[in-house]
Design an enzyme around this catalytic site. Structure first.
Site, short mmCIF file in Angstrom:
data_model
loop_
_atom_site.label_atom_id
_atom_site.label_comp_id
_atom_site.label_asym_id
_atom_site.label_seq_id
_atom_site.Cartn_x
_atom_site.Cartn_y
_atom_site.Cartn_z
N LYS A 1 0.82 -1.19 0.00
CA LYS A 1 0.00 0.00 0.00
C LYS A 1 0.86 1.25 0.00
O LYS A 1 0.38 2.36 -0.22
CB LYS A 1 -0.88 0.01 1.28
CG LYS A 1 -1.70 -1.24 1.48
CD LYS A 1 -2.35 -1.21 2.87
CE LYS A 1 -2.95 -2.56 3.19
NZ LYS A 1 -3.32 -2.67 4.61
N GLY A 2 2.14 1.05 0.30
CA GLY A 2 3.04 2.17 0.58
C GLY A 2 3.21 3.20 -0.51
O GLY A 2 3.52 4.36 -0.24
N GLU B 1 7.47 2.47 -6.03
CA GLU B 1 7.65 1.87 -4.71
C GLU B 1 7.86 2.99 -3.69
O GLU B 1 8.32 4.08 -4.04
CB GLU B 1 8.84 0.90 -4.77
CG GLU B 1 9.20 0.20 -3.48
CD GLU B 1 8.13 -0.70 -2.89
OE1 GLU B 1 7.01 -0.21 -2.66
OE2 GLU B 1 8.43 -1.87 -2.60
N ASP B 2 7.50 2.70 -2.45
CA ASP B 2 7.71 3.70 -1.40
C ASP B 2 9.18 3.76 -0.98
O ASP B 2 9.75 4.83 -0.80
CB ASP B 2 6.80 3.45 -0.19
CG ASP B 2 6.86 2.01 0.34
OD1 ASP B 2 7.56 1.17 -0.25
OD2 ASP B 2 6.18 1.73 1.35
N ASP C 1 14.68 -1.20 0.28
CA ASP C 1 15.44 -1.52 1.48
C ASP C 1 16.48 -2.57 1.09
O ASP C 1 17.53 -2.25 0.57
CB ASP C 1 14.44 -2.00 2.53
CG ASP C 1 15.04 -2.13 3.92
OD1 ASP C 1 16.06 -1.50 4.19
OD2 ASP C 1 14.47 -2.88 4.74
N LYS D 1 17.19 3.14 0.82
CA LYS D 1 18.12 2.90 1.94
C LYS D 1 19.25 2.06 1.39
O LYS D 1 19.27 0.84 1.58
CB LYS D 1 17.41 2.06 3.02
CG LYS D 1 16.64 2.80 4.07
CD LYS D 1 16.18 1.78 5.12
CE LYS D 1 14.99 2.24 5.89
NZ LYS D 1 14.48 1.18 6.80
N PHE E 1 14.09 3.45 10.52
CA PHE E 1 12.74 3.04 10.16
C PHE E 1 11.88 4.28 10.02
O PHE E 1 11.73 5.05 10.96
CB PHE E 1 12.13 2.07 11.18
CG PHE E 1 10.93 1.39 10.61
CD1 PHE E 1 11.06 0.27 9.81
CD2 PHE E 1 9.65 1.92 10.81
CE1 PHE E 1 9.95 -0.33 9.23
CE2 PHE E 1 8.53 1.33 10.24
CZ PHE E 1 8.68 0.19 9.46
N VAL E 2 11.36 4.47 8.84
CA VAL E 2 10.61 5.70 8.57
C VAL E 2 9.13 5.45 8.30
O VAL E 2 8.74 4.37 7.87
CB VAL E 2 11.23 6.48 7.38
CG1 VAL E 2 12.58 7.05 7.77
CG2 VAL E 2 11.34 5.62 6.13
N ASP F 1 4.29 2.90 6.69
CA ASP F 1 3.58 2.64 7.94
C ASP F 1 4.46 2.06 9.03
O ASP F 1 5.50 1.48 8.78
CB ASP F 1 2.45 1.64 7.69
CG ASP F 1 3.01 0.25 7.41
OD1 ASP F 1 3.79 0.10 6.43
OD2 ASP F 1 2.70 -0.69 8.17
N ARG G 1 0.49 6.15 7.67
CA ARG G 1 0.61 6.29 6.21
C ARG G 1 0.12 7.67 5.76
O ARG G 1 0.56 8.19 4.75
CB ARG G 1 -0.24 5.23 5.50
CG ARG G 1 0.27 3.81 5.67
CD ARG G 1 -0.46 2.88 4.70
NE ARG G 1 -0.33 1.47 5.03
CZ ARG G 1 0.69 0.70 4.66
NH1 ARG G 1 1.67 1.19 3.95
NH2 ARG G 1 0.73 -0.58 5.01
P1 XMP Z 1 12.85 -4.74 0.43
O1 XMP Z 1 13.70 -5.09 1.62
O2 XMP Z 1 12.37 -5.94 -0.28
O3 XMP Z 1 11.58 -4.16 1.10
O4 XMP Z 1 13.51 -3.72 -0.45
C1 XMP Z 1 10.99 -3.03 0.78
C2 XMP Z 1 9.75 -2.98 1.62
O5 XMP Z 1 10.08 -3.02 3.02
C3 XMP Z 1 9.31 -2.11 3.73
N1 XMP Z 1 10.19 -1.17 4.44
C4 XMP Z 1 9.79 -0.17 5.21
N2 XMP Z 1 8.55 0.24 5.54
N3 XMP Z 1 9.48 1.97 6.84
C5 XMP Z 1 8.41 1.32 6.35
O6 XMP Z 1 7.31 1.71 6.65
C6 XMP Z 1 10.75 1.62 6.55
O7 XMP Z 1 11.69 2.25 7.01
C7 XMP Z 1 10.91 0.48 5.69
N4 XMP Z 1 12.00 -0.14 5.20
C8 XMP Z 1 11.51 -1.15 4.43
C9 XMP Z 1 8.44 -1.41 2.73
O8 XMP Z 1 7.17 -2.01 2.78
C10 XMP Z 1 9.05 -1.69 1.38
O9 XMP Z 1 8.08 -1.81 0.38
MG MG Z 2 5.97 -1.66 0.65
#
Ligand code: XMP
Ligand code: MG
Length: 173
Positions: free
Chosen positions: A41-42, A96-97, A100, A128, A149-150, A156, A162
């Site tokens: 949903k991000g 994508e939001d 990571d 990140k 963690f943001v 969220d 959100r």
């Molecule tokens: P990967 O590790 O597959 O994951 O790149 C990306 C997803 O991990 C979640 N994510 C976060 N969600 N704050 C969040 O609210 C954060 O700091 C964070 N870091 C990773 C997110 O859902 C993203 O789509």
């Molecule tokens: Mg996500």
């Protein structure tokens, strides 16, 4: 857990950067049509703000994926909701939001590649880079952020925050 939220990026900073990204995309995709796919949903807040600023023919769709808990490192993800449109020969832009580890996007990218997308680019609000394990990079990146963690602007903590109009860091009390 008790926590407070410390502002990392203000609403003004985020809105300004989204407009810049939109202009960049509009230039790069000039004369073409974009199939914009948001990862739920991000990405929703970012995606809606972004595409309103792009003056090109755009079709949108959404996909919902989740990591299998406990096996995140394997990069196996679960498709909870797939897109309805056919990506074959389309110019796909994944929204994508945050990137990571990169595992989610590397899986989604491979999947859409196999379905025959003509081009495939990634646009992420946040990155990140220090946490990356999968070989993936965003083609359009809003902000590179430290390993915190943001929340906010679609992101969220336990499904909350959100709707915050800025990006904040969760700080434990
Ligand atoms: P990967 O590790 O597959 O994951 O790149 C990306 C997803 O991990 C979640 N994510 C976060 N969600 N704050 C969040 O609210 C954060 O700091 C964070 N870091 C990773 C997110 O859902 C993203 O789509
Ligand atoms: Mg996500």
């Amino acid at each position: 857990m008790e926590y407070t939220i410390k502002t990392l990026l203000t609403r003004k900073e985020v809105e300004k950067r989204i407009k810049e990204l939109a202009k960049e995309l509009e230039k790069d995709y000039q004369g073409r049509e974009i199939l914009v796919i948001g990862l739920l949903k991000g990405s929703v807040m970012f995606m809606t703000d972004l595409i309103k600023e792009i003056n090109l023919p755009i079709v949108i769709d959404f996909m919902s994926v989740s990591s299998y808990s406990g096996t995140t490192s394997t990069g196996v993800i679960n498709v909870l909701k797939d897109i309805d449109v056919d990506v074959k020969d389309k110019e796909v832009l994944i929204i994508e939001d945050i990137i990571d580890t990169g595992l989610t996007l590397s899986y989604v990218k491979k999947m859409l590649q196999k379905r025959g997308a003509k081009s495939l680019k990634i646009c992420t609000l946040l990155d990140k880079p220090s946490r990356r394990t999968a070989e993936i990079k965003g083609d359009y990146i809003g902000f590179k952020i430290p390993d915190e963690f943001v929340v906010g602007y679609g992101l969220d903590y336990d499904q909350y925050h959100r709707n915050l109009p800025y990006i904040g860091i969760i700080v434990k009390k």
